[in-house]
Design a protein around this motif. Structure first.
Motif, PDB file in Angstrom:
ATOM      1  N   PHE A  38     -83.500  20.003 -36.437  1.00  0.00           N
ATOM      2  CA  PHE A  38     -82.251  19.350 -36.836  1.00  0.00           C
ATOM      3  C   PHE A  38     -82.396  17.825 -36.798  1.00  0.00           C
ATOM      4  O   PHE A  38     -81.991  17.129 -37.739  1.00  0.00           O
ATOM      5  CB  PHE A  38     -81.117  19.816 -35.913  1.00  0.00           C
ATOM      6  N   ILE A  39     -82.995  17.295 -35.749  1.00  0.00           N
ATOM      7  CA  ILE A  39     -83.203  15.839 -35.629  1.00  0.00           C
ATOM      8  C   ILE A  39     -84.146  15.348 -36.726  1.00  0.00           C
ATOM      9  O   ILE A  39     -83.905  14.308 -37.346  1.00  0.00           O
ATOM     10  CB  ILE A  39     -83.730  15.479 -34.224  1.00  0.00           C
ATOM     11  N   ASN A  40     -85.221  16.091 -36.987  1.00  0.00           N
ATOM     12  CA  ASN A  40     -86.147  15.702 -38.054  1.00  0.00           C
ATOM     13  C   ASN A  40     -85.483  15.753 -39.427  1.00  0.00           C
ATOM     14  O   ASN A  40     -85.787  14.953 -40.309  1.00  0.00           O
ATOM     15  CB  ASN A  40     -87.396  16.575 -38.028  1.00  0.00           C
ATOM     16  N   ALA A  41     -84.582  16.703 -39.613  1.00  0.00           N
ATOM     17  CA  ALA A  41     -83.860  16.795 -40.889  1.00  0.00           C
ATOM     18  C   ALA A  41     -82.945  15.580 -41.071  1.00  0.00           C
ATOM     19  O   ALA A  41     -82.853  15.033 -42.178  1.00  0.00           O
ATOM     20  CB  ALA A  41     -83.050  18.082 -40.950  1.00  0.00           C
ATOM     21  N   ILE A  42     -82.288  15.158 -39.999  1.00  0.00           N
ATOM     22  CA  ILE A  42     -81.448  13.955 -40.075  1.00  0.00           C
ATOM     23  C   ILE A  42     -82.315  12.742 -40.412  1.00  0.00           C
ATOM     24  O   ILE A  42     -81.946  11.918 -41.250  1.00  0.00           O
ATOM     25  CB  ILE A  42     -80.675  13.743 -38.758  1.00  0.00           C
TER      26      ILE A  42
END
Length: 151
Positions: A38-42
């Motif tokens: 999720f953090i990498n997607a952001i």
């Protein structure tokens, strides 16, 4: 877990979706890894946004340079027409010493406005040229150069 792929930008999905799905299907993903994804997607969304902004700025710079050329042609034409008109007027009007003070004042104000307009336009053109030659963008995360973005 296929929904995790949709968190990433479209460009990223086109390039990496198959590999990412392959990895997701082959392993059991922990909650910590879901948070990491999720953090990498952001982060990927943010980088995609920055790239789009830089592309937009490059297009804007090209448009501004075209605008500078157009303005230069217009101002040059006005100056040439003004010089020709001034030469023609000088032949049919009396000398400055023969004019009334009010007429001299009006001529001075008109000339001042014209010169001020030309100087303002020239300063605007020079500012546009200066901005378009500045290739660095300052972001909260640091300095990003236009040359690093693939077109």
């Amino acid at each position: 877990m296929k929904w995790l792929v949709w968190l990433y930008p479209r460009k990223w999905r086109i390039r990496y979706e198959d590999e990412f799905l392959y990895i997701l299907e082959r392993r059991k993903i922990s909650f910590k890894e879901v948070i990491d994804i999720f953090i990498n997607a952001i982060d990927a969304q943010f980088l995609n946004l920055v790239e789009e902004i830089i592309i937009m700025l490059n297009k804007l710079n090209e448009i501004m340079l075209k605008s500078v050329f157009t303005r230069s042609l217009i101002i040059g034409s006005i100056m040439i027409l003004g010089a020709g008109f001034g030469y023609w007027i000088s032949g049919i009007t009396p000398s400055l010493s023969q004019m009334s003070p009010k007429t001299v004042l009006v001529v001075g104000v008109v000339l001042g406005l014209c010169i001020g307009y030309i100087i303002g336009q020239t300063r605007g053109i020079m500012r546009v040229i200066k901005v378009t030659h500045n290739k660095d963008v300052f972001l909260p995360t640091g300095k990003l150069k236009f040359e690093k973005i693939e077109k």
